[in-house]
Scaffold this active site. Structure first.
Site, PDB file in Angstrom:
ATOM      1  N   HIS A 142       2.802  12.519   2.343  1.00 21.25           N
ATOM      2  CA  HIS A 142       4.149  12.121   2.746  1.00 21.25           C
ATOM      3  C   HIS A 142       4.823  13.321   3.397  1.00 21.25           C
ATOM      4  CE1 HIS A 142       4.726   8.465  -0.145  1.00 21.25           C
ATOM      5  NE2 HIS A 142       3.513   8.491   0.372  1.00 21.25           N
ATOM      6  N   CYS A 196      10.578   9.224  -2.129  1.00 18.54           N
ATOM      7  CA  CYS A 196       9.937   8.314  -3.075  1.00 18.54           C
ATOM      8  C   CYS A 196       9.718   9.063  -4.394  1.00 18.54           C
ATOM      9  CB  CYS A 196       8.612   7.819  -2.512  1.00 18.54           C
ATOM     10  SG  CYS A 196       7.292   9.048  -2.559  1.00 18.54           S
ATOM     11  N   CYS A 239       7.401  12.158  -4.045  1.00 17.33           N
ATOM     12  CA  CYS A 239       8.036  13.267  -3.324  1.00 17.33           C
ATOM     13  C   CYS A 239       9.150  13.894  -4.153  1.00 17.33           C
ATOM     14  CB  CYS A 239       8.564  12.775  -1.984  1.00 17.33           C
ATOM     15  SG  CYS A 239       7.232  12.297  -0.863  1.00 17.33           S
ATOM     16  N   GLU A 290       7.628  14.865   2.949  1.00 17.98           N
ATOM     17  CA  GLU A 290       8.208  15.873   2.055  1.00 17.98           C
ATOM     18  C   GLU A 290       7.130  16.759   1.445  1.00 17.98           C
ATOM     19  OE1 GLU A 290      10.901  12.173   1.703  1.00 17.98           O
ATOM     20  OE2 GLU A 290       8.761  12.589   1.952  1.00 17.98           O
TER      21      GLU A 290
END
Length: 158
Positions: free
Chosen positions: A55, A85, A88, A57
């Site tokens: 992801h 999320c 993250c 991040e």
């Protein structure tokens, strides 16, 4: 020139757009900032890297940690194109980042068919009540590792 939150959130959104248009992954981008400088950046690379943890991040945190040669990002801010999320968010906490600035919400993401709400509902449950099947074995053996850790003199705490 002092850069403000809008400058850095726009940078994260631009990264998201670039990655999406290049088919690297979903429309998500993030930058990690320390002392008004971007020290790490990331785009969602889930599909292109074949990595469900890639992801934006997480990629940005990895980049910043490599740049600073550390595993803690105290004094840093992460700017992300969307509310993090649960995975993250966990990475952000583990990195000891001071502040999160985000653009779209998790509800906005859900409307775009990126729905993590099921995961938010699973997290507070005990492992026995989660949908994912769990089995615990080897606890005594694993506990020995913690005992060894606690007496290890040359450990790096984190």
């Amino acid at each position: 020139m002092k850069k403000n939150d809008q400058y850095f959130i726009s940078a994260s959104i631009n990264l998201a757009r670039q990655g999406m248009q290049a088919n690297r992954g979903g429309p998500f981008g993030a930058v990690v900032v320390k002392d008004q400088q971007i020290i790490g950046s990331g785009q969602n690379l889930v599909t292109s890297a074949h990595d469900p943890t890639a992801h934006a991040e997480v990629v940005a945190i990895r980049s910043a940690c490599q740049q600073l040669n550390t595993f803690e990002l105290n004094g840093c801010v992460i700017y992300t194109s969307c509310e993090p999320c649960p995975m993250c968010l966990g990475a952000i906490y583990w990195a000891r980042i001071d502040r999160v600035v985000f653009a779209a919400t998790r509800h906005d993401a859900a409307e775009a068919k990126f729905d993590d709400e099921w995961l938010y509902r699973e997290i507070p449950l005990t492992w026995e009540k989660r949908k994912l099947s769990y089995q615990q074995i080897g606890q005594a053996e694993a506990m020995q590792l913690f005992d060894e850790w606690n007496i290890k003199h040359d450990k790096t705490r984190y």
